[in-house]
Design a protein around this motif. Structure first.
Motif, PDB file in Angstrom:
ATOM      1  N   TYR A   5       0.839  -1.199   0.000  1.00 63.59           N
ATOM      2  CA  TYR A   5       0.000   0.000   0.000  1.00 63.59           C
ATOM      3  C   TYR A   5       0.875   1.251   0.000  1.00 63.59           C
ATOM      4  O   TYR A   5       0.616   2.194  -0.759  1.00 63.59           O
ATOM      5  CB  TYR A   5      -0.950   0.004   1.204  1.00 63.59           C
ATOM      6  CG  TYR A   5      -1.979   1.100   1.116  1.00 63.59           C
ATOM      7  CD1 TYR A   5      -3.044   0.999   0.223  1.00 63.59           C
ATOM      8  CD2 TYR A   5      -1.874   2.245   1.884  1.00 63.59           C
ATOM      9  CE1 TYR A   5      -3.987   2.012   0.120  1.00 63.59           C
ATOM     10  CE2 TYR A   5      -2.809   3.260   1.787  1.00 63.59           C
ATOM     11  CZ  TYR A   5      -3.870   3.138   0.900  1.00 63.59           C
ATOM     12  OH  TYR A   5      -4.801   4.151   0.790  1.00 63.59           O
ATOM     13  N   VAL A   9       0.750   4.146  -2.956  1.00 58.88           N
ATOM     14  CA  VAL A   9       0.489   5.567  -2.678  1.00 58.88           C
ATOM     15  C   VAL A   9       1.637   6.418  -3.208  1.00 58.88           C
ATOM     16  O   VAL A   9       1.413   7.416  -3.912  1.00 58.88           O
ATOM     17  CB  VAL A   9       0.270   5.812  -1.167  1.00 58.88           C
ATOM     18  CG1 VAL A   9       0.280   7.304  -0.848  1.00 58.88           C
ATOM     19  CG2 VAL A   9      -1.041   5.181  -0.705  1.00 58.88           C
ATOM     20  N   TYR A  24      -6.055  13.832   0.251  1.00 57.74           N
ATOM     21  CA  TYR A  24      -5.714  12.466   0.663  1.00 57.74           C
ATOM     22  C   TYR A  24      -6.766  11.474   0.162  1.00 57.74           C
ATOM     23  O   TYR A  24      -6.427  10.397  -0.327  1.00 57.74           O
ATOM     24  CB  TYR A  24      -5.622  12.373   2.188  1.00 57.74           C
ATOM     25  CG  TYR A  24      -4.529  13.220   2.792  1.00 57.74           C
ATOM     26  CD1 TYR A  24      -3.186  12.953   2.549  1.00 57.74           C
ATOM     27  CD2 TYR A  24      -4.841  14.292   3.628  1.00 57.74           C
ATOM     28  CE1 TYR A  24      -2.184  13.728   3.113  1.00 57.74           C
ATOM     29  CE2 TYR A  24      -3.838  15.067   4.197  1.00 57.74           C
ATOM     30  CZ  TYR A  24      -2.523  14.788   3.941  1.00 57.74           C
ATOM     31  OH  TYR A  24      -1.532  15.552   4.500  1.00 57.74           O
ATOM     32  N   GLY A  25      -8.025  11.850   0.272  1.00 61.35           N
ATOM     33  CA  GLY A  25      -9.109  10.976  -0.179  1.00 61.35           C
ATOM     34  C   GLY A  25      -9.093  10.725  -1.671  1.00 61.35           C
ATOM     35  O   GLY A  25      -9.512   9.661  -2.131  1.00 61.35           O
ATOM     36  N   ALA A  28      -6.741   7.820  -2.283  1.00 60.82           N
ATOM     37  CA  ALA A  28      -7.383   6.554  -1.920  1.00 60.82           C
ATOM     38  C   ALA A  28      -8.411   6.141  -2.971  1.00 60.82           C
ATOM     39  O   ALA A  28      -8.484   4.967  -3.358  1.00 60.82           O
ATOM     40  CB  ALA A  28      -8.044   6.674  -0.549  1.00 60.82           C
ATOM     41  N   GLU A  29      -9.180   7.100  -3.449  1.00 61.64           N
ATOM     42  CA  GLU A  29     -10.195   6.794  -4.464  1.00 61.64           C
ATOM     43  C   GLU A  29      -9.549   6.326  -5.765  1.00 61.64           C
ATOM     44  O   GLU A  29     -10.003   5.360  -6.384  1.00 61.64           O
ATOM     45  CB  GLU A  29     -11.062   8.022  -4.719  1.00 61.64           C
ATOM     46  CG  GLU A  29     -12.201   7.756  -5.663  1.00 61.64           C
ATOM     47  CD  GLU A  29     -13.123   8.962  -5.835  1.00 61.64           C
ATOM     48  OE1 GLU A  29     -13.740   9.046  -6.913  1.00 61.64           O
ATOM     49  OE2 GLU A  29     -13.207   9.795  -4.925  1.00 61.64           O
ATOM     50  N   SER A  33      -8.505   1.824  -2.800  1.00 60.94           N
ATOM     51  CA  SER A  33      -8.137   1.142  -1.565  1.00 60.94           C
ATOM     52  C   SER A  33      -7.799   2.171  -0.490  1.00 60.94           C
ATOM     53  O   SER A  33      -7.220   3.213  -0.780  1.00 60.94           O
ATOM     54  CB  SER A  33      -6.929   0.240  -1.812  1.00 60.94           C
ATOM     55  OG  SER A  33      -6.589  -0.478  -0.658  1.00 60.94           O
ATOM     56  N   GLY A  34      -8.139   1.833   0.744  1.00 60.55           N
ATOM     57  CA  GLY A  34      -7.813   2.703   1.866  1.00 60.55           C
ATOM     58  C   GLY A  34      -8.713   3.917   1.914  1.00 60.55           C
ATOM     59  O   GLY A  34      -9.764   3.970   1.275  1.00 60.55           O
ATOM     60  N   GLY A  35      -8.301   4.889   2.674  1.00 56.39           N
ATOM     61  CA  GLY A  35      -9.045   6.126   2.832  1.00 56.39           C
ATOM     62  C   GLY A  35      -8.095   7.261   3.136  1.00 56.39           C
ATOM     63  O   GLY A  35      -6.870   7.071   3.155  1.00 56.39           O
ATOM     64  N   PRO A  36      -8.637   8.452   3.391  1.00 54.36           N
ATOM     65  CA  PRO A  36      -7.789   9.620   3.634  1.00 54.36           C
ATOM     66  C   PRO A  36      -6.789   9.425   4.774  1.00 54.36           C
ATOM     67  O   PRO A  36      -5.642   9.834   4.664  1.00 54.36           O
ATOM     68  CB  PRO A  36      -8.782  10.731   3.972  1.00 54.36           C
ATOM     69  CG  PRO A  36     -10.077  10.286   3.408  1.00 54.36           C
ATOM     70  CD  PRO A  36     -10.066   8.793   3.418  1.00 54.36           C
ATOM     71  N   GLN A  38      -5.415   6.630   5.882  1.00 52.00           N
ATOM     72  CA  GLN A  38      -4.338   5.725   5.487  1.00 52.00           C
ATOM     73  C   GLN A  38      -3.341   6.430   4.578  1.00 52.00           C
ATOM     74  O   GLN A  38      -2.123   6.284   4.731  1.00 52.00           O
ATOM     75  CB  GLN A  38      -4.901   4.473   4.798  1.00 52.00           C
ATOM     76  CG  GLN A  38      -5.619   3.540   5.721  1.00 52.00           C
ATOM     77  CD  GLN A  38      -7.085   3.929   5.950  1.00 52.00           C
ATOM     78  OE1 GLN A  38      -7.582   4.921   5.416  1.00 52.00           O
ATOM     79  NE2 GLN A  38      -7.777   3.141   6.745  1.00 52.00           N
ATOM     80  N   VAL A  39      -3.866   7.195   3.621  1.00 50.90           N
ATOM     81  CA  VAL A  39      -2.982   7.944   2.722  1.00 50.90           C
ATOM     82  C   VAL A  39      -2.187   8.972   3.518  1.00 50.90           C
ATOM     83  O   VAL A  39      -0.977   9.124   3.321  1.00 50.90           O
ATOM     84  CB  VAL A  39      -3.783   8.608   1.576  1.00 50.90           C
ATOM     85  CG1 VAL A  39      -2.899   9.544   0.760  1.00 50.90           C
ATOM     86  CG2 VAL A  39      -4.422   7.545   0.692  1.00 50.90           C
TER      87      VAL A  39
END
Length: 138
Positions: A5, A9, A24-25, A28-29, A33-36, A38-39
């Motif tokens: 991951y 990123v 950040y979102g 992820a979009e 995968s993941g979300g803001p 996590q990024v």
């Protein structure tokens, strides 16, 4: 956080051109995968080797603690800004932010192709890691 991951990123962030920014979102979009959060965590811990200033909160605020450095980079790249960055630059007073409505990265078809490769690689790696060894085929 999984290395796969983190690498995805960072690979995606490296594609963002000068003068553009994303939230950040958005990252992820685009990865699917993941979300803001996590990024944001990836960028906070591993983002120094990529253009970290081009990834920020959806409000357009620069990464906390890096406002002054980010502002200089935004100005050098011609990133659209809102607010009183001139006073901030001179005195440290005043509020400013990136104008994401004007400066949000809109990937070209070729860039989307590269993003798809990154996202598909991540999906394969995460799927492979989530399948128990006795279910994997060789």
């Amino acid at each position: 956080m999984r290395t796969e991951y983190v690498e995805a990123v960072l690979d995606l962030v490296a594609l963002i051109p000068a003068g553009a920014a994303v939230a950040y979102g958005d990252v992820a979009e685009l990865l699917g995968s993941g979300g803001p959060r996590q990024v944001g965590s990836v960028m906070s811990h591993h983002g120094s080797g990529v253009p970290w200033w081009r990834v920020l909160k959806s409000s357009g605020d620069a990464p906390p603690g890096h406002e002054r450095e980010a502002l200089e980079l935004y100005l050098a790249e011609g990133t659209p800004l809102l607010g009183n960055y001139t006073d901030y630059r001179r005195t440290g007073e005043g509020r400013w932010r990136v104008d994401l409505a004007a400066g949000r990265w809109a990937p070209t078809d070729a860039e989307f192709d590269r993003i798809d490769v990154i996202a598909e690689r991540l999906d394969r790696q995460l799927h492979r890691l989530s399948v128990p060894d006795d279910e994997m085929t060789v």
